[in-house]
Enzyme design. Structure first.
Site, short mmCIF file in Angstrom:
data_model
loop_
_atom_site.label_atom_id
_atom_site.label_comp_id
_atom_site.label_asym_id
_atom_site.label_seq_id
_atom_site.Cartn_x
_atom_site.Cartn_y
_atom_site.Cartn_z
N VAL A 173 30.60 -36.72 33.78
CA VAL A 173 30.30 -38.14 33.89
C VAL A 173 31.03 -38.77 32.78
O VAL A 173 31.02 -38.43 31.43
CB VAL A 173 28.96 -38.75 33.90
CG1 VAL A 173 28.09 -38.28 32.66
CG2 VAL A 173 28.69 -40.22 33.82
N SER A 174 32.08 -39.68 33.00
CA SER A 174 32.70 -40.42 32.03
C SER A 174 33.58 -39.44 30.98
O SER A 174 34.36 -38.68 31.76
CB SER A 174 31.78 -41.08 31.06
OG SER A 174 32.57 -42.20 30.37
N TRP A 175 33.39 -39.40 29.80
CA TRP A 175 34.28 -38.53 28.88
C TRP A 175 33.79 -36.79 29.55
O TRP A 175 34.98 -36.16 29.44
CB TRP A 175 33.70 -38.44 27.64
CG TRP A 175 34.34 -37.61 26.59
CD1 TRP A 175 35.45 -37.87 25.68
CD2 TRP A 175 34.08 -36.14 26.33
NE1 TRP A 175 35.88 -37.13 24.99
CE2 TRP A 175 34.99 -35.84 25.21
CE3 TRP A 175 33.32 -35.28 26.88
CZ2 TRP A 175 35.12 -34.47 24.61
CZ3 TRP A 175 33.16 -34.03 26.29
CH2 TRP A 175 34.00 -33.55 24.98
#
Length: 286
Positions: A115-117
């Site tokens: 998720v995300s980074w």
């Protein structure tokens, strides 16, 4: 409540134990890493968290996922893992988390989600361990430094880890930062803050530096395993156009846009997210 009050670090692992999740530490090279393992059957799912995030933030999703083993690691300087002195890069972080997975006895095939980074890290793992990765799940993420940028108001607030140190700051800026489920929901912002442990400054800078060196676009087409790309349509940090780019470049990708979803849909809409992941991993290869 004072804005300057520091977000409280969880004092024990009771939240994790109550969810049936084991915790411990492994040594990968010279780096000590705290891990969480949700036991289960079959090939594991390795979960890669967002920048500076501690593993407790993913508990709502882990509670809802089907009974396969799930492993998540606090990267150096986040959650319960000590900081380390090293030049940061996503290939280095990939070796750390897959090394932890191996030490837990999962040295065969696995699915990886980020998720995300952590979506960047998951892409790096799918590239570096392509013979072992069976499925790739990318959520609220991008191809890296070559992404279509988010809204400036969100990016400016993301550059500082202040949200980890002040519940008041989180409550005031959560909607600008994360959009979607945070809009007009101060209770969601405060609950998120209560689950958060501030990373060390060194760890945060290292993770920012690693992402500034990363772009998957030159090699993303080489990833051959099935991929699921999920994005909220109200994510001011990682706009959904980035998910459309990832799904278009990957060889075998499904795209799912979450209506009204912000950057944190995985924790604020865990039932929906878990159902998407379970259906994707459980489906027969196309």
């Amino acid at each position: 409540m004072s804005d300057a009050r520091r977000v409280t670090k969880p004092t024990d692992d009771s939240l994790l134990r109550d969810a049936g999740i084991e915790t411990g530490e492994v040594l990968v090279g010279k780096q000590r890493l705290r891990y969480a393992l949700r036991p289960g059957h079959g090939a594991p799912l390795l979960f890669c968290n967002g920048i500076g995030a501690n593993l407790e933030l993913v508990v709502p999703l882990l509670r809802k996922l089907a009974e396969r083993p799930v492993v998540i690691v606090d990267l150096p300087g986040t959650g319960g893992s000590p900081s380390g002195w090293f030049w940061p890069s996503l290939p280095r972080y990939a070796r750390m988390v897959v090394g932890a997975l191996d030490q837990l006895g999962f040295d065969g095939p696995f699915a990886v989600a980020g998720v995300s980074w952590g979506g960047g890290l998951a892409q790096q793992i799918a590239r570096d361990y392509k013979k072992r990765v069976s499925h790739l799940i990318l959520m609220a993420t991008s191809p890296g430094i070559t992404m279509m940028p988010g809204k400036p108001s969100a990016l400016l607030r993301m550059m500082t880890p202040q949200r980890y140190f002040s519940r008041g700051y989180m409550a005031r800026h959560a909607a600008t930062l994360y959009g979607g489920e945070m809009r007009n929901r101060r209770d969601h912002a405060l609950q998120h803050a209560y689950s958060t442990t501030a990373p060390s400054g060194r760890a945060y800078i290292q993770q920012v530096m690693a992402m500034y060196q990363f772009s998957s676009l030159p090699w993303l087409r080489c990833i051959r395993c099935p991929a699921l790309v999920i994005s909220g349509d109200d994510d001011p940090l990682v706009r959904p156009v980035n998910a459309r780019i990832l799904a278009a470049v990957l060889r075998d990708a499904q795209l799912h846009i979450v209506p009204g979803g912000g950057h944190l849909f995985i924790t604020l809409r865990p039932n929906e997210t878990a159902a998407l992941i379970d259906t994707f991993i459980g489906a027969e290869p196309r």
